[in-house]
Design a protein around this motif. Structure first.
Motif, PDB file in Angstrom:
ATOM      1  N   GLY A  85     -39.330  20.038  72.848  1.00 42.65           N
ATOM      2  CA  GLY A  85     -40.601  19.686  72.227  1.00 42.65           C
ATOM      3  C   GLY A  85     -41.711  19.562  73.249  1.00 42.65           C
ATOM      4  N   ARG A  86     -41.410  18.905  74.365  1.00 38.53           N
ATOM      5  CA  ARG A  86     -42.427  18.731  75.415  1.00 38.53           C
ATOM      6  C   ARG A  86     -42.814  20.061  76.059  1.00 38.53           C
ATOM      7  NH1 ARG A  86     -38.893  14.649  76.976  1.00 38.53           N
ATOM      8  NH2 ARG A  86     -38.570  15.616  79.011  1.00 38.53           N
ATOM      9  N   LEU A  87     -41.862  20.983  76.139  1.00 31.72           N
ATOM     10  CA  LEU A  87     -42.145  22.306  76.696  1.00 31.72           C
ATOM     11  C   LEU A  87     -42.823  23.222  75.681  1.00 31.72           C
ATOM     12  CD1 LEU A  87     -38.802  22.919  78.644  1.00 31.72           C
ATOM     13  CD2 LEU A  87     -41.072  22.511  79.636  1.00 31.72           C
ATOM     14  N   ARG A  88     -42.942  22.752  74.443  1.00 34.77           N
ATOM     15  CA  ARG A  88     -43.550  23.497  73.344  1.00 34.77           C
ATOM     16  C   ARG A  88     -42.714  24.702  72.911  1.00 34.77           C
ATOM     17  NH1 ARG A  88     -46.032  19.994  70.781  1.00 34.77           N
ATOM     18  NH2 ARG A  88     -47.970  19.194  71.591  1.00 34.77           N
ATOM     19  N   TYR A  89     -41.405  24.641  73.167  1.00 37.16           N
ATOM     20  CA  TYR A  89     -40.508  25.668  72.632  1.00 37.16           C
ATOM     21  C   TYR A  89     -40.241  25.394  71.154  1.00 37.16           C
ATOM     22  CZ  TYR A  89     -39.427  26.899  77.506  1.00 37.16           C
ATOM     23  OH  TYR A  89     -39.491  27.280  78.819  1.00 37.16           O
ATOM     24  N   LEU A  90     -40.417  24.146  70.757  1.00 38.15           N
ATOM     25  CA  LEU A  90     -40.307  23.741  69.357  1.00 38.15           C
ATOM     26  C   LEU A  90     -41.661  23.216  68.915  1.00 38.15           C
ATOM     27  CD1 LEU A  90     -37.016  21.608  69.499  1.00 38.15           C
ATOM     28  CD2 LEU A  90     -37.249  23.878  68.475  1.00 38.15           C
ATOM     29  N   SER A  91     -42.034  23.509  67.694  1.00 36.92           N
ATOM     30  CA  SER A  91     -43.244  22.908  67.143  1.00 36.92           C
ATOM     31  C   SER A  91     -42.969  21.419  66.934  1.00 36.92           C
ATOM     32  CB  SER A  91     -43.605  23.564  65.803  1.00 36.92           C
ATOM     33  OG  SER A  91     -42.640  23.205  64.825  1.00 36.92           O
ATOM     34  N   ASP A  92     -44.028  20.660  66.712  1.00 41.03           N
ATOM     35  CA  ASP A  92     -43.841  19.234  66.445  1.00 41.03           C
ATOM     36  C   ASP A  92     -42.940  19.022  65.232  1.00 41.03           C
ATOM     37  OD1 ASP A  92     -45.423  18.588  68.624  1.00 41.03           O
ATOM     38  OD2 ASP A  92     -47.225  18.225  67.417  1.00 41.03           O
ATOM     39  N   ALA A  93     -43.138  19.836  64.208  1.00 45.64           N
ATOM     40  CA  ALA A  93     -42.334  19.705  62.987  1.00 45.64           C
ATOM     41  C   ALA A  93     -40.871  20.055  63.246  1.00 45.64           C
ATOM     42  CB  ALA A  93     -42.898  20.594  61.882  1.00 45.64           C
ATOM     43  N   GLU A  94     -40.625  21.124  63.996  1.00 50.41           N
ATOM     44  CA  GLU A  94     -39.248  21.513  64.313  1.00 50.41           C
ATOM     45  C   GLU A  94     -38.559  20.446  65.157  1.00 50.41           C
ATOM     46  OE1 GLU A  94     -39.359  26.357  64.696  1.00 50.41           O
ATOM     47  OE2 GLU A  94     -40.346  25.165  66.258  1.00 50.41           O
ATOM     48  N   ALA A  95     -39.265  19.928  66.138  1.00 52.13           N
ATOM     49  CA  ALA A  95     -38.695  18.884  66.992  1.00 52.13           C
ATOM     50  C   ALA A  95     -38.379  17.639  66.168  1.00 52.13           C
ATOM     51  CB  ALA A  95     -39.640  18.555  68.138  1.00 52.13           C
ATOM     52  N   ALA A  96     -39.285  17.271  65.269  1.00 53.81           N
ATOM     53  CA  ALA A  96     -39.065  16.094  64.422  1.00 53.81           C
ATOM     54  C   ALA A  96     -37.865  16.295  63.503  1.00 53.81           C
ATOM     55  CB  ALA A  96     -40.322  15.787  63.605  1.00 53.81           C
ATOM     56  N   GLN A  97     -37.726  17.506  62.960  1.00 57.31           N
ATOM     57  CA  GLN A  97     -36.603  17.788  62.071  1.00 57.31           C
ATOM     58  C   GLN A  97     -35.272  17.718  62.829  1.00 57.31           C
ATOM     59  OE1 GLN A  97     -36.285  21.799  60.590  1.00 57.31           O
ATOM     60  NE2 GLN A  97     -35.122  21.139  58.803  1.00 57.31           N
ATOM     61  N   LEU A  98     -35.232  18.327  64.017  1.00 53.63           N
ATOM     62  CA  LEU A  98     -34.000  18.267  64.813  1.00 53.63           C
ATOM     63  C   LEU A  98     -33.714  16.837  65.252  1.00 53.63           C
ATOM     64  CD1 LEU A  98     -33.879  21.400  67.156  1.00 53.63           C
ATOM     65  CD2 LEU A  98     -32.393  20.829  65.234  1.00 53.63           C
ATOM     66  N   ARG A  99     -34.745  16.108  65.644  1.00 51.15           N
ATOM     67  CA  ARG A  99     -34.564  14.722  66.077  1.00 51.15           C
ATOM     68  C   ARG A  99     -34.010  13.877  64.931  1.00 51.15           C
ATOM     69  NH1 ARG A  99     -33.048  11.500  69.895  1.00 51.15           N
ATOM     70  NH2 ARG A  99     -34.705  11.623  71.370  1.00 51.15           N
ATOM     71  N   SER A 100     -34.504  14.104  63.732  1.00 51.56           N
ATOM     72  CA  SER A 100     -34.017  13.370  62.568  1.00 51.56           C
ATOM     73  C   SER A 100     -32.536  13.656  62.308  1.00 51.56           C
ATOM     74  CB  SER A 100     -34.856  13.730  61.341  1.00 51.56           C
ATOM     75  OG  SER A 100     -34.360  13.090  60.198  1.00 51.56           O
ATOM     76  N   LYS A 101     -32.169  14.921  62.378  1.00 51.09           N
ATOM     77  CA  LYS A 101     -30.762  15.304  62.194  1.00 51.09           C
ATOM     78  C   LYS A 101     -29.893  14.708  63.310  1.00 51.09           C
ATOM     79  CE  LYS A 101     -31.411  19.651  59.685  1.00 51.09           C
ATOM     80  NZ  LYS A 101     -30.752  19.217  58.466  1.00 51.09           N
TER      81      LYS A 101
END
Length: 123
Positions: A85-101
């Protein structure tokens, strides 16, 4: 003691996380194929696979040992998700979804470990 890993909520969540990680890392830069992409996938698969392997073990002590390894792999994956997420390889939404899982899988796995160890239960 035969355990069916497919019936364990911890396995089901870890397995779903593997699929989510594979999908999310498809769009990572090509130069990360052998770097972060590989590390994230390996950590996710390791978590699920260690639950499977532990469930096949005869003793509860062996089962717990593999669950501890699975939790360590999940923690590693959690770092990679944050880093991506910090490297911007994931969008904020993608990072949040993976973090939630990740959070749910880790919480359930920790609960299973605590339950098997009898932590927090009255004697």
């Amino acid at each position: 003691m035969a355990r069916d890993h497919r019936k364990l909520k911890a396995f089901q969540l870890a397995d779903a996380l593997v699929i989510a990680v594979y999908r999310a890392t498809r769009a990572f830069p090509d130069e990360e194929r052998f770097g972060l992409t590989s590390q994230m996938r390996r950590a996710a698969v390791s978590a699920a696979a260690n639950i499977v392997e532990g469930a096949a073990r005869e003793t509860e002590a062996d089962f717990l040992r593999f669950l501890d390894i699975a939790l360590a792999s999940l923690r590693e994956l959690g770092y990679y998700v944050d880093l991506s997420g910090r490297l911007r390889y994931l969008s904020d939404a993608e990072a949040a979804q993976l973090r939630s899982k990740y959070d749910e899988a880790a919480r359930v796995l920790q609960g299973l470990i605590r339950s098997l160890r009898g932590v927090g239960h009255a004697p």
